[in-house]
Enzyme design. Sequence first.
Site, mmCIF file in Angstrom:
data_model
loop_
_atom_site.group_PDB
_atom_site.id
_atom_site.type_symbol
_atom_site.label_atom_id
_atom_site.label_comp_id
_atom_site.label_asym_id
_atom_site.label_seq_id
_atom_site.Cartn_x
_atom_site.Cartn_y
_atom_site.Cartn_z
ATOM 1 C CG HIS A 282 -0.310 -0.059 2.546
ATOM 2 N ND1 HIS A 282 0.563 0.911 3.023
ATOM 3 C CD2 HIS A 282 -0.412 -0.970 3.548
ATOM 4 C CE1 HIS A 282 0.951 0.602 4.237
ATOM 5 N NE2 HIS A 282 0.387 -0.543 4.584
ATOM 6 C CB CYS B 216 1.857 -3.565 4.998
ATOM 7 S SG CYS B 216 0.288 -4.072 5.724
#
Length: 391
Positions: free
Chosen positions: A156, A164
């Site tokens: 992202h 992430c």
Amino acid sequence: MSGLSLSVAARAQRKALVAGAAIGLAATLSGCNEAHDNSRAMQAVSPKILAEMNEKGVAPTAPILIRAFKKESELEVWKMRPDGTYILLKTFPICRWSGQLGPKIKEGDRQSPEGFYSITPAMMNPNSSYYLSFNVGYPNAYDRAHGATGGSVMVHGICSSAGCFAMTDAQIADIYALSRDSFAGGQRSIQLQAYPFHMNAQNLAKYRLDPNMAFWKELKKGNDHFEASKRDVSVNVCNKHYVFGAQVDPSQPMDASAPCPPLKYDSEVETKVAAIERTDSAAVAEIVAKGERPVRLVYRDGAQHPAFANRIAEVSRPDALVPPLEIALDEPKTRVTAPTRAASAPANALLLAEAQASPKSKSAPDLRTSAQQQSSLHAPIAKISTLLGTN
């Protein structure tokens, strides 16, 4: 646009619009986020990326493959050529990843995962609170077979990571568009290969005593299959191990925790893989013979690519962005094997503590862990010497 007709580009754009609308509908129906203007998800690939595709002779809607390398903080996007093989399109510097080198084990461990994952259109999120995002597919069959927990691990934007792979907004706009356009071209799933580092002889020699090395050697087999074929790697899991390049009889069930059924392999690819393994093993032996000491890297909380060194204010936990500790390990008298995934979490925290007093450590910052982190350890402290092969 040289080498690419306007009609082809227009058709690719129309396909991308249709794919973007479908992805937006899927995300809305999934309830992951409230629906809002998804114009970000409809952005075209940047002119620079289009020019690079044109130069390399690949179509905008051709399939892609993604590879991530934590230590080097790099994310590669490969594009399929007309002959079915992949060519490296672009290497994106990762703005932020978190945790340590090693697999993700449980919810909340802040680990960016390692392994082979599959991204489908339903995993694209045009309404992400992190500009744009897509789920990497953790936990996969291998992770689940080893008791891994958690989910919603993404690639992202926003440059903020708690497990992430975080990019800048401009980067994720291009990566998202490349993925969207490949789905528009008919690709059913995108393979994401996540590694601790580039699987070269230097890294394998330097980190040879890391307790995760047995797991990393499994990942290297997948890496070697990709290097040998430059095609999507066939990935299966049985007997709690990855199996790469195998042809599976559809009538034979593949259970990640059960013994492997009869498998068939492409002899030409396997010959190339074996040659890569021999070459790398010889190179590792040579590097070790020249005196390369085994070490383990311990991060305060992940890292970012040096390209972002002057953009600290934008990232999550900027205080954690210090050079990792390089802890020297002693060669074991005998070969010791241990369950690497179970070892990873306790070894990480224990090494943080040991690093404070270790005379072998380099550049030791304050690496104290919280009481909550300490309580999450699920292996006896007394096992640390065995895990490191030092007893």
